[in-house]
Design an enzyme around this catalytic site. Structure first.
Site, PDB file in Angstrom:
ATOM      1  N   LYS A  81       0.845  -1.209   0.000  1.00 15.78           N
ATOM      2  CA  LYS A  81       0.000   0.000   0.000  1.00 15.78           C
ATOM      3  C   LYS A  81       0.878   1.256   0.000  1.00 15.78           C
ATOM      4  O   LYS A  81       0.647   2.196  -0.768  1.00 15.78           O
ATOM      5  CB  LYS A  81      -0.921   0.007   1.227  1.00 15.78           C
TER       6      LYS A  81
ATOM      7  N   ASP B 264     -10.523   2.958   5.230  1.00 18.01           N
ATOM      8  CA  ASP B 264     -10.835   1.526   5.165  1.00 18.01           C
ATOM      9  C   ASP B 264     -12.350   1.307   5.238  1.00 18.01           C
ATOM     10  O   ASP B 264     -12.828   0.193   5.000  1.00 18.01           O
ATOM     11  CB  ASP B 264     -10.169   0.772   6.334  1.00 18.01           C
TER      12      ASP B 264
ATOM     13  N   GLN C 192      -3.509  -1.654  10.175  1.00 19.39           N
ATOM     14  CA  GLN C 192      -3.491  -3.012   9.601  1.00 19.39           C
ATOM     15  C   GLN C 192      -3.908  -4.054  10.644  1.00 19.39           C
ATOM     16  O   GLN C 192      -3.440  -4.030  11.782  1.00 19.39           O
ATOM     17  CB  GLN C 192      -2.076  -3.327   9.085  1.00 19.39           C
TER      18      GLN C 192
END
Ligand code: NAP
Length: 293
Positions: free
Chosen positions: A52, A119, A96
């Site tokens: 990412k 997200d 994460q």
């Protein structure tokens, strides 16, 4: 059978975003900036976050990677999130997962301000999605919708089975397929581990989206001729022939299912690269303040 090629589509969309970022910067504004928090040293998490951050650099986004040892306390982590929430230089924040057991994923998710929740996991964003209001949509379902859209896959009036009901994939995916939109307007059945006779639902489906994390689960006899099949699964399976010692395997038995499909996503190279695109699109939207909270 044709391949829904997430890898090449993602390259195309990344170029589109890159050129938009160049115009933003040329007009004197700052480039979109994504912050990522990584706790611990889980191999898969390192790979996902690394990719990412690398992609951000390639398309002209700024990025900040914040690493913590797995002994970091929940309050230290939440404090950092508050700090990022009030930092105007940072447009989007991801943390994460998985997180160590002593840190609540829910608390972390709910501490990220919805306007930086690229997200799309914050209850404000998932609630808005359910009500058909502007929201950040979780990157994987968003990427799949983009894939279906760009390939011109008809979803309206189709029967769609989503296997899996997690908050990050199955549930938002089902809502996106069912909502009054294009793509959308499908009649959706959500299957999960307690579904009895899952095969009978799959055999009726025009579109199957498998997100259960069980490698090779969906076999040829689950799928009707001409179905569109999307494989979300990415499980690391031991493979001594690979340098890494593993290969990624999807939830679909590709060799059995592919000959029956009209369209199918491969693993790797299908949903995975589109997930990164979904995250980049959300970060760009966040930097443009496209959604008001
Ligand atoms: P998850 O939270 O573990 O959810 C799995 C879902 O599948 C659950 O709803 C579970 O049902 C259901 N399920 C499990 N076994 C089943 C069975 N035998 N029959 C029917 N349903 C079953 O997983 P997730 O986070 O949604 O991820 C799913 C998969 O997608 C994983 O392989 C993950 O690695 C992958 N993934 C890929 C990407 C990507 O970028 N390609 C992104 C995210 C996730 P219950 O609710 O009843 O337990």
């Amino acid at each position: 059978m044709k391949i829904l090629d997430g890898k090449s589509l993602s390259e195309l969309i990344k170029k589109e975003i890159q050129s938009e970022v160049a115009s933003i910067v040329a007009s004197g504004k700052k480039a979109p900036h994504l912050a990522a928090i990584l706790v611990g040293t889980d191999g898969a998490s390192e790979t996902y976050v690394g990719s990412k951050v690398k992609t951000c650099g390639e398309i002209g986004f700024g990025s900040t990677l914040i690493r913590y040892d797995s002994s970091v306390t929940e309050s230290e982590l939440l404090e950092k999130i508050h700090e990022i929430n009030s930092n105007p230089e940072i447009d989007g924040l991801i943390v994460q997962s998985p997180l160590p057991r002593h840190i609540s994923f829910e608390k972390v998710t709910e501490t990220i301000h919805p306007s930086k929740d690229v997200d799309g996991f914050h209850p404000v964003n998932s609630g808005r999605l359910m009500q058909g209001k502007p929201s950040f949509v979780a990157a994987t379902p968003k990427g799949i919708i983009t894939l279906l859209d760009r390939y011109g896959i008809e979803t309206s009036g189709k029967k769609c089975v989503v296997i899996g009901r997690s908050n990050i994939v199955g549930m938002p995916m089902s809502i996106l397929m069912a909502r009054n939109s294009k793509p959308g307007n499908a009649t959706v059945t959500i299957c999960h581990s307690k579904t009895s006779d899952l095969k009978s639902y799959c055999l009726e489906a025009d579109i199957i989206i498998a997100a259960l994390g069980k490698p090779g689960f969906l076999k040829g006899d689950h799928v009707k001729e001409g179905a569109v099949v999307v494989d979300v699964g990415i499980t690391r399976v031991a493979d001594a022939t690979k340098k890494s010692g593993f290969r990624l395997q999807g939830d679909i038995d590709f060799d059995e299912v592919a000959p029956k499909c009209s369209w199918i996503t491969p693993v790797p190279g299908g949903v995975g690269p589109m997930t990164i695109v979904g995250l980049l699109q959300n970060t760009l939207m966040a930097s443009k303040k496209e959604i008001l909270f």
